[in-house]
Design an enzyme around this catalytic site. Structure first.
Site, PDB file in Angstrom:
ATOM      1  CG  ASP A 162      -8.770   3.687   3.677  1.00 36.58           C
ATOM      2  OD1 ASP A 162      -9.497   4.140   2.764  1.00 36.58           O
ATOM      3  OD2 ASP A 162      -7.667   3.171   3.462  1.00 36.58           O
TER       4      ASP A 162
ATOM      5  N   GLY B  93       0.830  -1.193   0.000  1.00 38.95           N
ATOM      6  CA  GLY B  93       0.000   0.000   0.000  1.00 38.95           C
ATOM      7  C   GLY B  93       0.864   1.241   0.000  1.00 38.95           C
ATOM      8  N   GLY B  94       0.213   2.377   0.235  1.00 36.62           N
ATOM      9  CA  GLY B  94       0.935   3.631   0.189  1.00 36.62           C
ATOM     10  C   GLY B  94       1.947   3.798   1.297  1.00 36.62           C
TER      11      GLY B  94
ATOM     12  N   GLY C  58       3.257   0.956   3.299  1.00 32.98           N
ATOM     13  CA  GLY C  58       4.116  -0.169   3.633  1.00 32.98           C
ATOM     14  C   GLY C  58       3.853  -1.396   2.790  1.00 32.98           C
TER      15      GLY C  58
ATOM     16  CE  LYS D 134       0.553  -0.719   6.934  1.00 29.69           C
ATOM     17  NZ  LYS D 134      -0.714  -0.023   7.304  1.00 29.69           N
TER      18      LYS D 134
ATOM     19  CB  VAL E 179       1.378  -6.871   3.977  1.00 25.05           C
ATOM     20  CG1 VAL E 179       0.967  -8.001   4.921  1.00 25.05           C
ATOM     21  CG2 VAL E 179       0.758  -5.551   4.426  1.00 25.05           C
TER      22      VAL E 179
END
Length: 232
Positions: free
Chosen positions: A137, A23-24, A26, A43, A28
């Site tokens: 989110d 993702g933006g 980090g 993460k 996983v």
């Protein structure tokens, strides 16, 4: 070793395996915890954020939020730590993918499946709201599934305590544009109702196989969320 390539390395008692997603903030990884052999998801915060003082406070807030929210359908946090240039969150590994994966594969979902996801995810949301936490989110990418098809709410990375001034982000748009409530687009404080709006978008997507207001520019998407009712 770059944070972008930790596969095959070891950090503490954790042996990093393959990348599960990015993702933006980090990446996983699937990892194995020695000596008990437990499979976990870790993460790892990207290096451009890990040393920033403001982000470090946000990272610690995420860890505290998730650790506080002990609920059967919230992905539990097992461990967290940080060091120079790196920060880690160790969570339960769920092998069923995400609701996003399922929608991408199947399109519209059956009413029985949607009903189960609603009961489980909404119970997790309600628990978070009762504890003063707004997720901010909610989307199919942040609802993960176990091998039996049960849903778990994850990724409180941009969540905040409603009554905590230190995490206030007034004037900033935080979240994923396709799921943002109008008040979030306007830069106003997110509330429990903001999460419910986002879940409504997710529900629409599960039932129809597509998001409302598709194939439009970001500016048009924002305008429609602010000014138009959702399509039938």
């Amino acid at each position: 070793m770059s944070l972008l390539d930790l596969s095959g390395t070891k950090e503490g008692s954790y042996n990093f395996q393959e990348v599960l997603g990015q993702g933006g903030l980090g990446i996983v990884y699937r990892a194995i915890q020695d000596p008990i052999g437990r499979i976990v998801a870790i993460k790892v915060i990207l290096p451009e954020f890990a040393n920033d003082p403001n982000f470090i406070r946000r990272f610690e807030s995420e860890a505290q939020v998730v650790a506080r929210l002990e609920h059967p359908h919230i992905v539990p946090l097992y461990d967290f730590w940080r060091k120079a240039g790196r920060a880690y969150l160790v969570m339960r590994y769920l092998g069923g993918g995400s609701v996003r994966d399922l929608v991408n594969k199947q399109g519209r979902l059956s009413l029985d499946v949607v009903s189960r996801f609603c009961r489980q995810t909404l119970s997790a949301m309600a628990f978070a709201h009762r504890n003063g936490v707004v997720h901010r989110d909610i989307k199919p990418d942040n609802v993960f599934l176990d091998e039996d098809g049960n849903a778990y709410l994850s990724d409180f990375g941009i969540a905040k305590y409603v009554d905590a001034d230190v995490t206030a982000t007034s004037g900033q748009i935080v979240g994923t544009p396709a799921y943002l409530a109008p008040e979030q687009i306007r830069g106003e404080a997110a509330t429990a109702q903001s999460d419910i709006y986002a879940f409504g978008i997710m529900l629409y997507e599960m039932l129809s196989g597509a998001r409302p207001f598709t194939d439009v520019s970001l500016a048009t998407l924002v305008y429609r969320h602010l000014n138009e009712p959702l399509p039938m």
